[in-house]
Design an enzyme around this catalytic site. Sequence first.
Site, short mmCIF file in Angstrom:
data_model
loop_
_atom_site.label_atom_id
_atom_site.label_comp_id
_atom_site.label_asym_id
_atom_site.label_seq_id
_atom_site.Cartn_x
_atom_site.Cartn_y
_atom_site.Cartn_z
N ARG A 287 -5.46 5.89 0.70
CA ARG A 287 -4.63 4.72 0.92
C ARG A 287 -4.91 3.80 -0.26
NH1 ARG A 287 -2.32 3.49 6.11
NH2 ARG A 287 -1.41 5.49 6.73
N ARG B 221 5.92 -8.07 12.94
CA ARG B 221 4.84 -7.85 13.90
C ARG B 221 3.98 -9.11 13.98
NH1 ARG B 221 2.35 -1.98 12.39
NH2 ARG B 221 1.58 -3.10 10.58
N THR C 156 5.61 9.34 9.94
CA THR C 156 6.25 8.02 9.82
C THR C 156 6.09 7.46 8.42
OG1 THR C 156 4.26 6.81 10.53
CG2 THR C 156 5.77 7.54 12.25
N ARG D 43 4.29 0.62 2.22
CA ARG D 43 4.53 -0.50 3.13
C ARG D 43 4.15 -1.78 2.41
NH1 ARG D 43 1.77 -3.52 7.31
NH2 ARG D 43 3.27 -4.22 8.86
N CYS E 90 0.75 11.31 8.78
CA CYS E 90 1.71 10.90 9.81
C CYS E 90 3.12 10.94 9.25
CB CYS E 90 1.38 9.49 10.31
SG CYS E 90 2.42 8.96 11.70
N GLU F 36 0.80 -4.49 14.89
CA GLU F 36 1.62 -4.07 16.03
C GLU F 36 0.98 -4.46 17.36
OE1 GLU F 36 4.37 -0.16 17.06
OE2 GLU F 36 2.58 0.04 15.82
N GLU G 47 -6.92 7.82 7.06
CA GLU G 47 -5.86 8.59 7.72
C GLU G 47 -5.31 9.62 6.74
OE1 GLU G 47 -1.36 7.76 9.39
OE2 GLU G 47 -2.93 6.32 9.87
N ARG H 215 0.83 -1.20 0.00
CA ARG H 215 0.00 0.00 0.00
C ARG H 215 0.86 1.24 0.00
NH1 ARG H 215 1.80 3.37 4.27
NH2 ARG H 215 1.45 2.42 6.31
#
Length: 359
Positions: free
Chosen positions: A230, A310, A274, A281, A272, A315, A226, A127
């Site tokens: 996405r 993970r 990050t 990812r 974000c 997570e 978010e 994604r």
Amino acid sequence: MGGLLSKEPPDLDSMFNKFEKTDSKSLLKKHLTRQLFELLKTRRTGLGATLLDVARSGLMNPDSVVGVYVADAESLTVFAELFDPIIGDYHQGFSSRSVHPAKSWGNLNAIGDLDPEGKYVVSTRVRVGRSVDGFPLNPRMTAQDYLDVEGQVAVTLSTLEGELQGEYMSLSTIGKARRKELVNRHLRFKEGDRFQAAANACRFWPRGRGIFLNSDCTFLVWCNEEDHLRIISMQPGGDLGQVYRRLAAAVDTIGGSLGFARHPRLGYVTFCPTNLGTGLRASVHVRLPRLAADRARLEQVATEHDLQVRGTRGEHTKAEGGVYDVSNKRRLGVTEFQAVEVVQKGVLALVSAERALEG
């Protein structure tokens, strides 16, 4: 113009004074000194973003890991004295002088099937997060902004052809049965957590939010979850190459129509920090029951290949049946191809290690 002085937000001082007394371990606490706070607190971007928009979540949640969110593309520059060191700390090796490389899907045919026998890899997903150029991000978005972004996204997605062709469903209008079905199939997203809510990411819910799904359920787009978008490619099994090629075609097609916000140094702009850079990812669910019993060896292989490992459901979860979620750690400072290639090499190494333990 961005960066001009503005009237100080009314509650920012009191929020910072309270935060300053906490023992927070967040990157916001580490880098937002009193001196820097005084320097930044009256700045404003062209779209009106302030330090309060950027840091509100971290100020309200001292247990944050990072503590800041991107309010609009320009906030990365206007509040660079805060963002740069936080980004450098999180994305190890990416300094304030580093420049994210241009987009490059690389040799698409160099990425292949990680598990032709179907013995180890359960599923594969790649994604990216993207923001539509010209719009603010969650902290500054109005109800109309959400609707406008959704409108542009829906129109663009309606033009997709071939295996990408599908249906856009607005969360405001889909029926109860359909909503339940999407939740059961893990295709529908929910409101954000308290960290995102504190950053104003959950306002006007579910207005302006929606899901696009192709007929084979191998291509998915979340609108205003978010990030503005996405874009997700996924399927059972280990054919990372097929998943990656589908994603690349979709991202190029959608981006060619909408236009994605991109920072000259930090790559694609995301809510974000990050996810800055590629916003990519690549995630592989791989079955490693013997390595699960030899965690030290598992961690060793993961570290050698710069992987994040993970639990099955993400997570802070456990590996169910020895199934791990394995993905690339780095998203900033590498190309799209490099990020996916790391996962290819790393998963193959993990499978090799698992085979060796089988005797």
